[in-house]
Design a protein around this motif. Structure first.
Motif, PDB file in Angstrom:
ATOM      1  N   MET A 260       6.294  27.588   1.224  1.00 40.22           N
ATOM      2  CA  MET A 260       6.275  25.930   0.357  1.00 40.22           C
ATOM      3  C   MET A 260       7.507  26.154   1.475  1.00 40.22           C
ATOM      4  SD  MET A 260       5.278  26.460  -2.940  1.00 40.22           S
ATOM      5  CE  MET A 260       6.946  25.524  -3.308  1.00 40.22           C
ATOM      6  N   HIS A 261       7.486  26.580   2.502  1.00 43.06           N
ATOM      7  CA  HIS A 261       8.802  25.676   3.125  1.00 43.06           C
ATOM      8  C   HIS A 261       7.740  25.248   4.014  1.00 43.06           C
ATOM      9  CE1 HIS A 261      12.618  28.045   2.319  1.00 43.06           C
ATOM     10  NE2 HIS A 261      12.001  28.520   2.746  1.00 43.06           N
ATOM     11  N   VAL A 262       6.612  25.469   4.427  1.00 46.17           N
ATOM     12  CA  VAL A 262       5.896  24.370   5.030  1.00 46.17           C
ATOM     13  C   VAL A 262       5.140  23.347   4.005  1.00 46.17           C
ATOM     14  CG1 VAL A 262       3.118  24.795   6.796  1.00 46.17           C
ATOM     15  CG2 VAL A 262       4.701  26.198   6.933  1.00 46.17           C
ATOM     16  N   GLU A 263       4.560  23.273   3.284  1.00 47.55           N
ATOM     17  CA  GLU A 263       4.833  22.928   2.267  1.00 47.55           C
ATOM     18  C   GLU A 263       5.928  21.773   2.301  1.00 47.55           C
ATOM     19  OE1 GLU A 263       1.418  21.504  -1.067  1.00 47.55           O
ATOM     20  OE2 GLU A 263       1.459  22.507   0.299  1.00 47.55           O
ATOM     21  N   SER A 264       6.804  21.969   1.778  1.00 50.09           N
ATOM     22  CA  SER A 264       8.101  20.745   1.839  1.00 50.09           C
ATOM     23  C   SER A 264       8.127  19.781   2.572  1.00 50.09           C
ATOM     24  CB  SER A 264       9.212  22.404   1.598  1.00 50.09           C
ATOM     25  OG  SER A 264      10.614  20.966   1.483  1.00 50.09           O
ATOM     26  N   THR A 265       8.115  20.835   4.077  1.00 51.09           N
ATOM     27  CA  THR A 265       8.283  20.491   5.196  1.00 51.09           C
ATOM     28  C   THR A 265       6.975  19.247   5.786  1.00 51.09           C
ATOM     29  OG1 THR A 265       9.240  22.459   6.276  1.00 51.09           O
ATOM     30  CG2 THR A 265       8.818  20.758   7.774  1.00 51.09           C
ATOM     31  N   HIS A 266       6.111  19.316   5.326  1.00 48.19           N
ATOM     32  CA  HIS A 266       5.231  18.087   5.950  1.00 48.19           C
ATOM     33  C   HIS A 266       4.410  17.515   5.023  1.00 48.19           C
ATOM     34  CE1 HIS A 266       4.484  21.550   8.956  1.00 48.19           C
ATOM     35  NE2 HIS A 266       4.374  20.420   9.775  1.00 48.19           N
ATOM     36  N   THR A 267       5.051  17.464   3.372  1.00 46.16           N
ATOM     37  CA  THR A 267       4.857  16.205   2.575  1.00 46.16           C
ATOM     38  C   THR A 267       5.970  16.465   2.064  1.00 46.16           C
ATOM     39  OG1 THR A 267       4.917  18.892   1.211  1.00 46.16           O
ATOM     40  CG2 THR A 267       2.356  17.970   2.341  1.00 46.16           C
ATOM     41  N   ASN A 268       6.815  16.261   2.239  1.00 46.42           N
ATOM     42  CA  ASN A 268       8.611  15.547   1.349  1.00 46.42           C
ATOM     43  C   ASN A 268       7.649  13.669   1.696  1.00 46.42           C
ATOM     44  OD1 ASN A 268      10.870  14.631   1.199  1.00 46.42           O
ATOM     45  ND2 ASN A 268      11.809  16.476   1.646  1.00 46.42           N
ATOM     46  N   PRO A 269       7.661  13.055   0.208  1.00 41.15           N
ATOM     47  CA  PRO A 269       7.945  12.531   0.118  1.00 41.15           C
ATOM     48  C   PRO A 269       9.441  11.325   0.824  1.00 41.15           C
ATOM     49  CG  PRO A 269       7.967  13.182  -1.825  1.00 41.15           C
ATOM     50  CD  PRO A 269       8.050  14.161  -0.794  1.00 41.15           C
ATOM     51  N   VAL A 270      10.076  11.308   1.004  1.00 47.39           N
ATOM     52  CA  VAL A 270      11.108  10.486   1.451  1.00 47.39           C
ATOM     53  C   VAL A 270      11.380  10.533   2.907  1.00 47.39           C
ATOM     54  CG1 VAL A 270      13.583  10.452   2.102  1.00 47.39           C
ATOM     55  CG2 VAL A 270      12.864  11.450   0.102  1.00 47.39           C
ATOM     56  N   ALA A 271      10.396  11.694   3.540  1.00 46.05           N
ATOM     57  CA  ALA A 271       9.767  11.717   5.150  1.00 46.05           C
ATOM     58  C   ALA A 271       8.908  11.390   5.176  1.00 46.05           C
ATOM     59  CB  ALA A 271      10.311  12.932   5.406  1.00 46.05           C
ATOM     60  N   MET A 272       7.757  10.918   4.412  1.00 47.85           N
ATOM     61  CA  MET A 272       6.739  10.547   4.540  1.00 47.85           C
ATOM     62  C   MET A 272       6.742   8.743   4.606  1.00 47.85           C
ATOM     63  SD  MET A 272       4.356  12.763   5.408  1.00 47.85           S
ATOM     64  CE  MET A 272       3.238  11.865   5.237  1.00 47.85           C
TER      65      MET A 272
ATOM     66  N   SER B 110       1.058  -1.308   0.183  1.00 50.09           N
ATOM     67  CA  SER B 110      -0.060  -0.284   0.086  1.00 50.09           C
ATOM     68  C   SER B 110       0.725   1.191   0.190  1.00 50.09           C
ATOM     69  CB  SER B 110      -0.559   0.346   0.894  1.00 50.09           C
ATOM     70  OG  SER B 110      -0.351   0.283   2.424  1.00 50.09           O
ATOM     71  N   VAL B 111       1.981   1.199   0.682  1.00 49.90           N
ATOM     72  CA  VAL B 111       3.027   2.214   0.533  1.00 49.90           C
ATOM     73  C   VAL B 111       3.790   2.411  -0.457  1.00 49.90           C
ATOM     74  CG1 VAL B 111       5.369   3.347   1.562  1.00 49.90           C
ATOM     75  CG2 VAL B 111       3.882   2.536   3.084  1.00 49.90           C
ATOM     76  N   ARG B 112       3.839   1.452  -1.525  1.00 49.21           N
ATOM     77  CA  ARG B 112       4.674   1.342  -2.668  1.00 49.21           C
ATOM     78  C   ARG B 112       3.244   2.097  -3.775  1.00 49.21           C
ATOM     79  NH1 ARG B 112       6.322  -4.075  -1.448  1.00 49.21           N
ATOM     80  NH2 ARG B 112       8.078  -3.836  -0.876  1.00 49.21           N
ATOM     81  N   LYS B 113       2.648   1.588  -3.728  1.00 50.28           N
ATOM     82  CA  LYS B 113       1.571   2.801  -3.981  1.00 50.28           C
ATOM     83  C   LYS B 113       0.631   4.187  -3.950  1.00 50.28           C
ATOM     84  CE  LYS B 113      -1.290  -2.156  -5.356  1.00 50.28           C
ATOM     85  NZ  LYS B 113      -2.264  -2.652  -5.661  1.00 50.28           N
ATOM     86  N   SER B 114       1.753   4.264  -3.457  1.00 44.61           N
ATOM     87  CA  SER B 114       0.451   5.687  -3.144  1.00 44.61           C
ATOM     88  C   SER B 114       1.308   6.994  -3.614  1.00 44.61           C
ATOM     89  CB  SER B 114       0.673   6.095  -1.432  1.00 44.61           C
ATOM     90  OG  SER B 114       2.388   6.339  -1.119  1.00 44.61           O
ATOM     91  N   TYR B 115       1.513   7.960  -3.741  1.00 43.53           N
ATOM     92  CA  TYR B 115       1.790   9.018  -4.381  1.00 43.53           C
ATOM     93  C   TYR B 115       3.685   9.360  -3.810  1.00 43.53           C
ATOM     94  CZ  TYR B 115       4.024  13.936  -5.354  1.00 43.53           C
ATOM     95  OH  TYR B 115       4.737  14.411  -5.617  1.00 43.53           O
ATOM     96  N   GLN B 116       3.678   9.399  -2.529  1.00 38.00           N
ATOM     97  CA  GLN B 116       4.974   9.360  -1.972  1.00 38.00           C
ATOM     98  C   GLN B 116       5.585   8.047  -1.968  1.00 38.00           C
ATOM     99  OE1 GLN B 116       2.163   9.956  -0.125  1.00 38.00           O
ATOM    100  NE2 GLN B 116       2.293  11.815   0.582  1.00 38.00           N
ATOM    101  N   GLY B 117       5.393   6.761  -2.144  1.00 45.39           N
ATOM    102  CA  GLY B 117       6.054   5.809  -1.791  1.00 45.39           C
ATOM    103  C   GLY B 117       6.667   5.894  -4.221  1.00 45.39           C
ATOM    104  N   ILE B 118       5.594   6.293  -4.809  1.00 47.88           N
ATOM    105  CA  ILE B 118       5.750   5.968  -6.798  1.00 47.88           C
ATOM    106  C   ILE B 118       7.045   7.439  -6.298  1.00 47.88           C
ATOM    107  CG2 ILE B 118       5.194   6.636  -8.642  1.00 47.88           C
ATOM    108  CD1 ILE B 118       2.307   5.750  -7.964  1.00 47.88           C
ATOM    109  N   HIS B 119       6.764   8.288  -5.936  1.00 48.45           N
ATOM    110  CA  HIS B 119       7.753   9.519  -6.470  1.00 48.45           C
ATOM    111  C   HIS B 119       9.544   9.071  -5.585  1.00 48.45           C
ATOM    112  CE1 HIS B 119      10.049  13.414  -6.293  1.00 48.45           C
ATOM    113  NE2 HIS B 119      10.319  13.282  -4.889  1.00 48.45           N
TER     114      HIS B 119
END
Length: 667
Positions: free
Chosen positions: A552-564, A231-240
Motif C-alpha cells: 500500500m505504501h509503495v502503491e500510494s507513493t508511486h501512483t498519488n494522483p496529485v503528485a502525478m 490530455s492531462v485533464r482527461k486522464s484518471y489522475q487529472g479527473i481525481h
C-alpha cells in the motif's frame, strides 16, 4: 490438485459397480490420463518462450544505456507494470488462467518436472519449478505490456496454446457420468479468462497493425500547451485532482415515509455487506489480478471438494444400504444402530454442504470487502493518513519494497489456505451440532445436567454486568453519563471493592471467551491481509499484514494522483519551454542568415559602385581591364573546348575562335 484427484480415483470402482446409483454427478477425475502431461508441457514450453522473449527484447530499444550498440537493441522487457492502470482486464484474465496452477502450488506443491531424489533438495527443486512456471507464462504478459503488433502476436499465440491445453485436460475423462453442464460450471470462471484472451488479443493485434499505438505523449507532439493540459485533464489522475477542487455535494435529505426509509436501509445494508461503488475510482492492475485469481481459486477448490465428498457420502450410504438389506443377519439393536448411522450420514452430508457453501460465501464477500478496504486505505494514504497501517517512518524503504514484492503471492496463498481452514472449522462446528441433535436421546440428560449447573452463573453474570452499566451511567457519573465526572464517590469506592472478588470468577469465564473469540476472528480474517490478526504493537510480526502495508505504501507513493499531475505539469512546462526555446533559436539563426545575406549584398553593391567610379575617372585602367577580361575569357573558352572536344563540330584543321565561342555558348 493431486490429493483431491487421488481421493476421487478411490471411487472409480464404486462408480463402475453401482449402475443403479442415484448420484448422476460421478466423475472419475483422478483416473483420467492427461492429453497434455503437466511436466512435459511446462518443459517443452520453455523453448518457444525463450525464443519469443528474445524477439520481444529485440523489438524494443534501450532508453538510457549504450544506445550506440545495435541501435539500442535489445531492450529490457518486463511482464507487467504494477504501478499503472492500463490493460487491467487483460492482465486480470491472464492471471486468472494461472488459477489451477496456483491451486497445485498452494495445496500440493506441484513441481514442473518429476523428482525422486533426496528430500532436502526439494526446496531447490521448488525454486527451479517456480522459475520454469514464470518463464513459460512470461511471453504472454510481456506481449501485452509491449503493446506492439509483435507483442500482441506473441501473446495471442501463447494464449491459444494455453487455451488448447486447458480444454484438452479439463474435459478428458476415461469414464464420464457427469453432465458437461456441471463440469463447465466448475471451471467456468477460468474458462471465461481463457476465452477473453483468445478473442481480445487477436483483435488488438489487428488494431495495432491498422493504427499503431503511441506509447508516450510528449509536449512536442502537441500544437500547443493547451492540448497537453487537455490530455492531462482527461486522464484518471487529472479527473481525481479536479474532483478535489470541487465542493462535495450536500448529503441527501433523510427519508420521510416508511417505504423510503426501508429502501434507504436496504441500500445501505447492501453497501455495507457486499460492495459499494465509488464513482471515478480505478483499481490498479495488480489488485484486479489478485482478486481475479483469488475468486477463481475459490470456485475451483469448492467445486472439487463438493465432487470428492459427495462421492464419499454416496459410497458410505451404499455400504449401509447393502447391510440394511441383509436383515436376516441383523438383530434389533443392530438395525437401530444402522438406522442411526444412516441418519447421521445424512446429517453429515448436510453439514458438509452447509459448511462448504458458507465458507465459499464468506470468502467471496471478503473479496468484495477487500476491494473496498483497499480503496479506502489508498484514498487515505493519498491524504497522508495511515492510522490503520504501519507508518512509513517505522519501516525502512527496502522493507516496503520487499513487502510489495511479497504481497501478491502471499495474498493468493492466504486466500487458499484461509478458505480451507474456515471450511474445516465450520465443518467441525456443524458436526458437533448435528451429533448433539442426532444423539439427543442419549446425551440429553448430561446436557440438561450441565445446563442446570451453569445457568445460575450465566444469569448472575448477565444481571451484574447490566447492573454495573446502569449504576455507572445514572449513579456514578454526572448528568447521566454525558461527561466523565465522578458523582457519589464513596458509593463508587464501596461498589468497586466488593465487585473485585466477584470479577475474579467472571474473569475466568471472560478469559475463555477471549480465547474463543481470538480463534474465531483469527480464522475468519485469515484470508484478509488488510487486517492483522495480532495486536497493534505486534503487527510487524504478522508477515501477511506487513506485506500488505509495504504494498500500500509503495502503491500510494508511486501512483498519488496529485503528485502525478504535478509532475506532468512540470514536464509539460519544461518541454513546452524547450520547444519555445528551439523556436527562438531557429528564429535567431534565420534572422542572422538574412542579415548576413543583406550585408553581403551591400558589400557587393558598394564594391561595384567603387569600381564604376574608378573606371569612369580612369579611362586607361578601363582599357587595360577590358584586355585582361578578354584574355581570361579566351583562356576559359579554350579550357571548355579541350575538355569537351568531342562535343564540338570542326570543319577544318584551323580553329576559328569565333566558331569556338559560338559552339561553347551553345554547349
Amino acid at each position: 490438485m493431486a490429493f483431491i484427484e487421488d481421493l476421487l480415483s478411490v471411487f472409480q470402482e464404486v462408480s463402475e459397480d453401482d449402475g443403479n446409483s442415484n448420484f448422476t454427478y460421478t466423475i472419475v477425475y483422478g483416473g483420467c490420463s492427461k492429453v497434455i502431461p503437466h511436466q512435459e508441457f511446462r518443459l517443452y514450453l520453455l523453448i518457444p518462450a525463450a525464443i519469443s522473449t528474445v524477439l520481444l527484447a529485440f523489438s524494443t530499444r534501450r532508453t538510457n544505456q549504450k544506445l550506440h550498440l545495435l541501435n539500442g537493441r535489445p531492450g529490457l522487457i518486463f511482464p507487467m507494470d504494477v504501478m499503472k492502470r492500463s490493460h487491467r482486464f487483460s492482465y486480470a484474465a491472464a492471471f486468472g488462467t494461472l488459477a489451477h496452477l496456483c491451486s497445485n502450488i498452494v495445496f500440493d506443491a506441484k513441481y514442473a518436472f518429476h523428482y525422486n531424489g533426496p528430500t532436502y533438495l526439494k526446496v531447490l527443486i521448488a525454486l527451479v519449478s517456480m522459475l520454469i512456471y514464470g518463464m513459460g507464462y512470461f511471453p504472454l504478459f510481456a506481449g501485452i505490456t509491449v503493446g506492439s503488433p509483435l507483442g500482441y502476436l506473441v501473446a495471442t499465440l501463447f494464449s491459444w496454446v494455453f487455451t488448447a491445453e486447458f480444454f484438452a485436460n479439463s474435459f478428458c475423462t476415461q469414464k464420464m457420468n457427469i453432465s458437461y453442464l456441471i463440469l463447465i460450471i466448475g471451471v467456468l470462471p477460468e474458462m471465461l479468462c481463457y476465452l477473453y484472451l483468445t478473442f481480445s488479443l487477436p483483435v488488438r493485434f489487428v488494431l495495432s497493425i491498422a493504427k499503431p499505438e503511441k506509447k508516450t505523449k510528449l509536449a512536442v507532439d502537441f500544437e500547443s500547451s493547451e492540448d497537453l493540459y487537455e490530455s492531462v485533464r482527461k486522464s484518471y489522475q487529472g479527473i481525481h485532482v479536479a474532483k478535489l477542487f470541487k465542493r462535495p455535494p450536500p448529503p441527501p435529505p433523510p427519508p420521510e415515509g416508511a417505504k423510503e426509509k426501508l429502501i434507504f436501509l436496504l441500500k445501505n445494508l447492501t453497501g455495507m455487506v457486499f460492495y459499494k461503488r465509488t464513482k471515478g475510482f480505478r483499481y490498479s492492475t495488480r489488485i484486479m489480478s489478485v482478486i481475479a485469481i483469488g475468486f477463481i481459486l475459490l470456485c475451483e477448490v469448492t467445486f472439487l471438494l463438493f465432487i470428492v465428498f459427495y462421492q464419499a457420502f454416496e459410497y458410505a450410504e451404499k455400504i449401509l444400504n447393502t447391510l440394511k438389506v441383509a436383515e436376516d443377519f441383523l438383530t434389533t439393536t443392530d438395525r437401530k444402530a444402522l438406522d442411526m448411522f444412516l441418519f447421521l450420514g445424512t446429517a453429515l452430508r448436510g453439514c458438509f454442504l452447509t459448511s462448504l457453501m458458507v465458507a465459499y460465501t464468506i470468502n467471496v464477500v471478503f473479496l468484495l470487502h477487500y476491494m473496498t478496504s483497499y480503496r479506502n486505505n489508498l484514498l487515505l494514504l493519498y491524504k497522508g493518513k495511515n492510522e490503520h497501517l504501519i507508518p512509513m517512518t517505522e519501516k525502512s524503504n527496502a522493507s516496503l519494497i520487499v513487502g510489495s514484492m511479497r504481497y501478491a503471492g502471499y495474498q493468493v496463498g492466504y486466500i487458499g489456505w484461509g478458505f480451507f481452514i474456515q471450511f474445516l472449522l465450520l465443518l467441525t462446528f456443524s458436526i458437533v451440532i448435528a451429533t448433539i441433535v442426532t444423539l439427543w436421546d442419549v446425551i440429553k440428560d448430561l446436557i440438561l445436567q450441565q445446563i442446570m449447573i451453569l445457568w445460575p452463573v450465566l444469569i448472575t453474570s448477565l444481571v451484574l454486568n447490566i447492573l454495573q452499566l446502569v449504576l455507572s451511567k445514572f449513579l456514578f457519573l454526572q448528568e447521566n453519563g454525558d461527561i466523565l465526572a465522578m458523582d457519589n464517590r464513596r458509593l463508587f469506592f464501596i461498589f468497586t471493592y466488593f465487585m473485585f472478588f466477584y470479577n475474579i470468577f467472571i474473569g475466568i469465564f471472560s478469559c475463555l471467551m477471549r480465547i474463543i473469540k481470538a480463534i474465531i476472528l483469527g480464522a475468519l480474517f485469515l484470508p484478509r491481509l488488510d487486517h492483522s490478526t495480532l495486536p497493534k504493537k505486534f503487527q510487524r510480526m504478522d508477515p501477511g499484514f506487513d506485506a500488505y502495508c509495504g504494498f500500500m505504501h509503495v502503491e500510494s507513493t508511486h501512483t498519488n494522483p496529485v503528485a502525478m499531475v504535478f509532475i506532468s505539469i512540470l514536464q509539460a512546462e519544461s518541454l513546452t519551454a524547450l520547444k519555445r526555446k528551439e523556436k527562438k533559436i531557429l528564429n535567431i539563426i534565420l534572422r542572422d542568415e538574412y542579415q548576413e545575406m543583406l550585408a553581403k549584398k551591400r558589400r557587393k553593391a558598394r564594391w561595384k559602385w567603387l569600381l564604376a567610379y574608378t573606371l569612369v575617372n580612369n579611362p586607361e585602367i578601363s582599357l587595360q581591364r577590358r584586355l585582361v577580361l578578354a584574355k581570361e575569357r579566351n583562356e576559359n573558352i579554350k579550357e571548355i573546348f579541350f575538355s569537351h572536344s568531342s562535343s564540338f563540330t570542326v570543319n577544318s584543321t584551323k580553329l576559328d575562335l569565333e566558331d569556338v565561342i559560338i559552339q561553347s555558348e551553345r554547349l
